[in-house]
Design an enzyme around this catalytic site. Structure first.
Site, PDB file in Angstrom:
ATOM      1  N   GLY A  56      -3.743  -7.860  -7.586  1.00 32.84           N
ATOM      2  CA  GLY A  56      -2.704  -8.635  -7.264  1.00 32.84           C
ATOM      3  C   GLY A  56      -1.836  -8.801  -8.624  1.00 32.84           C
ATOM      4  N   TYR A  84      -7.903  -8.267  -9.296  1.00 32.77           N
ATOM      5  CA  TYR A  84      -7.613  -9.749  -8.743  1.00 32.77           C
ATOM      6  C   TYR A  84      -8.484 -10.131  -7.996  1.00 32.77           C
ATOM      7  CZ  TYR A  84      -5.260 -14.123  -7.911  1.00 32.77           C
ATOM      8  OH  TYR A  84      -5.106 -15.483  -7.599  1.00 32.77           O
ATOM      9  N   GLU A 175      -9.862   2.906  -5.969  1.00 37.90           N
ATOM     10  CA  GLU A 175      -9.030   3.536  -5.211  1.00 37.90           C
ATOM     11  C   GLU A 175      -8.008   4.506  -5.595  1.00 37.90           C
ATOM     12  OE1 GLU A 175      -8.915   0.656  -6.343  1.00 37.90           O
ATOM     13  OE2 GLU A 175      -6.862  -0.620  -6.054  1.00 37.90           O
ATOM     14  N   SER A 233       7.030  13.479  17.166  1.00 34.18           N
ATOM     15  CA  SER A 233       6.729  14.635  17.714  1.00 34.18           C
ATOM     16  C   SER A 233       5.269  14.336  18.301  1.00 34.18           C
ATOM     17  CB  SER A 233       6.710  15.905  16.976  1.00 34.18           C
ATOM     18  OG  SER A 233       8.043  16.353  16.603  1.00 34.18           O
TER      19      SER A 233
END
Ligand code: XMP
Length: 517
Positions: A56, A84, A175, A233
């Site tokens: 953060g 963080y 990540e 779709s």
């Protein structure tokens, strides 16, 4: 909830969604909640197998900076704090974080000083993987029960672990793709440490979504607007599998579609899937309303409002529908954590048909609202949609209107359609389509002088655009070989009447946007 699941508490990092993507790639369902919307009983009811605290923008050393809900440290579930998230965990458990004298941004090397169950066999003592850092503060004192298992130049506590409690803190971002083996570290946490089964697949999602749609809708009627894009779709095919002909699809042809697109949609849905479909050709109406309008926001508004009117009209012809299906995805649903409080500047109003549900007084059915785009593509394949179809580039709601800057005419749209088709055909032939996030032609509102054969020409110029991106929020222009661009330019000038000059757009986003309007 049939599957093991993980809770991600968001502290406002730009890359929190990537944590969720990495967790789900392991076959583990997870949700992102804002840190300040996670009351104790809500978290306990959700019953996560583990909790991840995101990064953060704040500093834990600031007064009133965000904290994780205290209860999570008493729930006996594994916790992974990232950036963080690590710092708030350390602060809340009695350690210390210092304001930044050693800022680290971008790639950095860490030293693994101890084996740890978070590493599994991925990293062992003595390895020096490259990771992606982005921090100003750093942990200087670890709480009781923790030990340091990796260090870096700027972060003496690059990774810390309390193996008894299964609490882990990482200063860098596992990540993001730039962190070597970052996905493996996430895997070790969610599968090995948290013990998740990893059995959440698009096959199981399909079965469960079908059950849920049937339970929600009962024997009522549903209408679904098809745009030709992947999301609506896939939603339509899934809903049709659940409730058959209680579903009717509506395809509004705005006249702003690409070459051959309307036929493809009708063939696929009406002929291949046998889904009841209204094909409404409203191109004259749209073009009429856009005559003389050259402001981009005005164009978007007119198209959005006209769409709602036409759609409403089609729906009343069907009669009796109680549900409106939409292809809303998870990124549209995740509440973002806002620290500034102020309104953000509107660059473009993307809400093409905002107001449609309110106006029609219908209940909303959103069977994809838990999914990311790449998961929707997998679900589409699972439902039998062709690879070529599910991997289509995103296409904006206002269609070619925003690729034809200035006033739109039927003539300009026809020219643009041809140039765009030649360009995309060449990209496909070259095998580059899936490397590119979006590629399209733009018809510029200028005429330029050229020479063809022995004659003078005075025709439109066109710009080619191709970008790479992961979410459309930022983008880089695609570095085509000069030879490829030159061949495409020659083909367009030879094959498309009305264009005598081709340029390539080398603007990234920011400062440019992907579309020209
Ligand atoms: P920009 O041009 O803002 O585009 O960089 C980011 C992504 O959004 C798409 N886009 C739109 N999509 N309605 C939409 O549904 C719109 O008005 C609109 N404008 C841009 C664009 O194609 C890209 O994927």
């Amino acid at each position: 909830m049939h599957h093991d699941h993980i809770l991600i508490l968001d502290f406002g990092s730009q890359v929190t969604q990537l944590i969720a993507r990495r967790v789900r790639e392991q076959g583990v369902y997870c949700e992102i909640w804002p840190f300040n919307d996670a009351a104790e009983d809500r978290i306990k009811n959700y019953n996560p197998k583990a909790i991840i605290l995101s990064g953060g923008p704040c500093s834990v050393t600031d007064e009133d900076s965000p904290r994780a809900p205290e209860c999570i440290f008493e729930m006996s579930v594994p916790i992974l704090g990232i950036c963080y998230g690590q710092q708030t965990m350390v602060t809340q458990l009695g350690g210390k974080v210092e304001g930044g004298h050693h800022r680290e941004f971008g790639r950095a090397e860490i030293n693994v000083t101890k084996n740890c169950s978070l590493f599994g066999t991925t990293w062992t003592e003595g390895s020096t993987p490259t990771v992606w850092m982005s921090h100003g503060d750093r942990v200087t004192n670890i709480p009781e029960g923790f030990e340091i298992v990796a260090t870096s130049k700027g972060a003496p506590c690059a990774i810390i672990a309390n193996e008894d409690k299964k609490f882990y803190g990482i200063q860098f971002h596992p990540e993001v793709m730039h962190t070597q083996n970052g996905s493996d570290i996430i895997r070790n946490f969610v599968i090995d440490i948290a013990g998740c089964a990893g059995d959440w697949t698009m096959g199981t999602y399909r079965e469960e979504a079908i059950e849920k749609i049937r339970a929600q809708v009962g024997d009522e009627k549903v209408i679904c607007g098809l745009s030709g894009g992947v999301d609506s779709s896939v939603a339509a095919v899934l809903i049709h599998e659940a409730i058959g002909d209680q579903l009717t699809c509506i395809y509004v042809d705005t006249g702003m579609m690409r070459k051959g697109e309307s036929d493809q949609v009708v063939n696929l849905f009406r002929d291949h899937y046998n889904i009841p479909l209204i094909h409404e050709d409203a191109s004259d109406l749209f073009l009429g309303k856009l005559t003389g309008v050259d402001d981009p926001e005005q164009k978007r508004k007119i198209i959005g409002n006209t769409f709602i009117d036409v759609f409403d009209d089609c729906a009343s012809r069907i009669g009796g529908a109680q549900w409106l299906a939409q292809g809303t995805l998870y990124p549209d649903v995740i509440e973002s954590v806002s620290f500034t409080g102020g309104p953000s500047v509107t660059i473009k109003s993307h809400h093409n048909v905002g107001g449609l549900p309110e106006k029609m007084n219908l209940k909303i059915l959103e069977p994809l609202r838990e999914l990311f785009k790449d998961e929707v593509r997998l679900l589409g394949k699972e439902l039998g949609l062709h690879d070529d179809f599910v991997s289509r580039h995103p296409f904006p709601g206002p269609g070619l209107a925003v690729r034809c800057p200035g006033e739109i005419t039927r003539e300009k749209l026809d020219i643009l359609r041809e140039a765009d088709a030649v360009y995309l055909d060449a990209i496909r032939e070259e095998g580059l389509y899936n490397e590119i996030w979006q590629a399209f032609a733009v018809l510029l509102p200028v005429r330029t002088v050229g020479v063809m054969g022995d004659g003078r020409t005075y025709d439109y110029a066109c710009a080619l655009r191709a970008v790479t991106s992961t979410d459309g929020m930022t983008a880089d222009f695609y570095p085509f070989e000069m030879d490829f661009l030159s061949r495409v330019a020659t083909r367009i000038i030879n094959e498309v009447r009305g264009i005598n000059r081709v340029t390539y757009d080398i603007t990234s986003k920011p400062p440019g946007t992907i579309e020209w309007e």
